[in-house]
Design a protein around this motif. Structure first.
Motif, PDB file in Angstrom:
ATOM      1  N   GLY A  84       3.138 -28.132 -11.507  1.00 34.81           N
ATOM      2  CA  GLY A  84       3.539 -28.648 -12.898  1.00 34.81           C
ATOM      3  C   GLY A  84       4.422 -27.526 -13.511  1.00 34.81           C
ATOM      4  O   GLY A  84       4.438 -27.520 -14.839  1.00 34.81           O
ATOM      5  N   ASP A  89      13.938 -26.162 -20.863  1.00 31.21           N
ATOM      6  CA  ASP A  89      12.805 -27.406 -20.801  1.00 31.21           C
ATOM      7  C   ASP A  89      11.812 -27.081 -19.506  1.00 31.21           C
ATOM      8  O   ASP A  89      11.577 -28.162 -18.942  1.00 31.21           O
ATOM      9  N   ASN A 148       9.672 -28.871 -14.385  1.00 28.44           N
ATOM     10  CA  ASN A 148      10.098 -30.057 -15.009  1.00 28.44           C
ATOM     11  C   ASN A 148      11.183 -30.633 -14.392  1.00 28.44           C
ATOM     12  O   ASN A 148      12.546 -30.310 -14.458  1.00 28.44           O
ATOM     13  N   GLY A 201      13.238 -26.748 -16.666  1.00 29.62           N
ATOM     14  CA  GLY A 201      14.083 -27.404 -15.488  1.00 29.62           C
ATOM     15  C   GLY A 201      14.250 -26.399 -14.561  1.00 29.62           C
ATOM     16  O   GLY A 201      13.971 -25.244 -14.569  1.00 29.62           O
ATOM     17  N   TRP A 241       6.913 -27.142  -8.658  1.00 35.11           N
ATOM     18  CA  TRP A 241       6.953 -28.692  -9.064  1.00 35.11           C
ATOM     19  C   TRP A 241       5.369 -29.196  -8.914  1.00 35.11           C
ATOM     20  O   TRP A 241       4.836 -29.856  -9.978  1.00 35.11           O
ATOM     21  N   PRO A 243      14.550 -32.484 -17.365  1.00 37.75           N
ATOM     22  CA  PRO A 243      14.322 -31.590 -18.652  1.00 37.75           C
ATOM     23  C   PRO A 243      15.224 -32.048 -19.474  1.00 37.75           C
ATOM     24  O   PRO A 243      16.186 -32.874 -19.210  1.00 37.75           O
TER      25      PRO A 243
END
Length: 358
Positions: free
Chosen positions: A59, A82, A62, A84, A56, A65
């Motif tokens: 980056g 996404d 997410n 996640g 995390w 998401p």
């Protein structure tokens, strides 16, 4: 010292909330992660929490998401996670599979753009709760060399099949397609122990028992360890997981799968999006009445459990039995954590200003 499930769940949930997860996702992610510890699979549980945090921070995860279906038929779907947490994305996908199975008899979902999803058994058992047969698999960071190779091209690529029974617990076949999961090397490293021969090879392809060999260019071996002991079968199983999870969904496959560790950068030439999963659910009553199937499952289990063994003191172990025994014991007596893991977790607590583990 052992910790209660409630202690570790609250701690894990608070960490996920601290990095930005909403209450629902934090609770789900904590539940998936701690189910691993509860079932005795320490390599995939709370010891990995700091790994998610580091990803995390880079980056690469997410925490908010927009998980969605991007392609669909009545019985199949592709889900985009996404980027996640896989701990959240995979249960979403399995619920899609279950919903489709309830309507049409079976549901199959391939997932792209996800991350590490914990133990495969968690997701497959979601289907068992609905009197369905559950399937879950995922590809993973390339740490495994195919038979005859010294190059890391595949992950440990676990797969799980879960079957409901009647009077007996479900039969749960949950396994890596490598000779050992990477998490077992991490456990050996923390304990300062060597690993058995046949788990890992050094960068030249020579068998080694050094749990640190991956750091110097070594690789894990497929299930079967070497060609003389059937490693081509483990390679084939791992390839199946990679293709269903990633080639089918549009995720990264083979050596392009992004690493779980944050200090290694993902490949600069990705062939897809994130990590891939594949999950499925089949209604038992799509084939025969559930009560008849469960009665035969009980008979199957009983016959194997009472089979004649080489050592009278050693009985045949049904897939899923050791994990269930661990779950019963750890629910009652707590979940043990080694000192190195507790320190790692308390470092997180200090970082995010939450109560440490005592």
């Amino acid at each position: 010292m052992p910790y209660t499930l409630q202690q570790l769940t609250e701690f894990t949930r608070d960490i996920f909330k601290a990095i930005g997860c909403n209450q629902k996702d934090a609770a789900l992610a904590a539940d998936v992660l701690l189910r691993s510890d509860l079932r005795g699979i320490d390599s995939h549980g709370i010891a990995r929490l700091s790994g998610y945090v580091r990803l995390w921070e880079k980056g690469r995860i997410n925490v908010m998401p927009n998980i969605k279906i991007v392609h669909e038929t009545p019985t199949t779907a592709t889900v985009d996670g996404d980027a996640g947490l896989g701990l959240v994305v995979a249960p979403f996908a399995m619920q899609v599979a279950i919903d489709k199975a309830e309507k049409y008899g079976s549901g199959w979902v391939s997932v792209r753009n996800s991350n590490h999803f914990g133990i495969a058994g968690y997701h497959a058992l979601m289907a068992v709760e609905k009197d369905m047969i559950g399937f879950a698999m995922t590809n993973a960071s390339p740490l495994v060399a195919p038979t005859y190779s010294s190059e890391r091209l595949l992950g440990t690529n676990p797969m799980c099949y879960a079957f409901p029974a009647g009077d007996y617990p479900p039969v749960v076949v949950d396994m890596a397609t490598s000779a050992a999961a990477n998490g077992k090397l991490e456990i050996a490293q923390r304990l300062g122990k060597q690993v058995p021969e046949g788990w890992i090879q050094d960068k030249t392809g020579a068998i080694t028992t050094d749990p640190h060999a991956l750091k110097s260019g070594g690789s894990l071996l497929p299930l079967g360890s070497d060609a003389e002991h059937g490693s081509h079968k483990g390679f084939a199983l791992s390839a199946t997981v990679d293709i269903l999870s990633a080639v089918l969904s549009g995720a990264n496959y083979g050596p392009w799968v992004p690493p779980f560790v944050a200090f290694l950068e993902p490949p600069s030439d990705p062939v897809g999006l994130g990590i891939g999963h594949f999950v499925g659910a089949m209604r038992v009553d799509g084939f025969r009445p559930v009560n008849e199937f469960k009665a035969d499952m009980d008979n199957w289990i009983k016959r194997f459990k009472t089979s004649q063994t080489i050592n009278p003191l050693q009985k045949v172990i049904i897939p899923g039995e050791p994990e269930l025994a661990a779950e019963i014991d750890r629910t009652k007596n707590g979940i043990p954590l080694v000192d190195a893991v507790v320190k790692d977790l308390n470092d997180l607590a200090l970082k995010f200003k939450i109560n440490p583990l005592r």
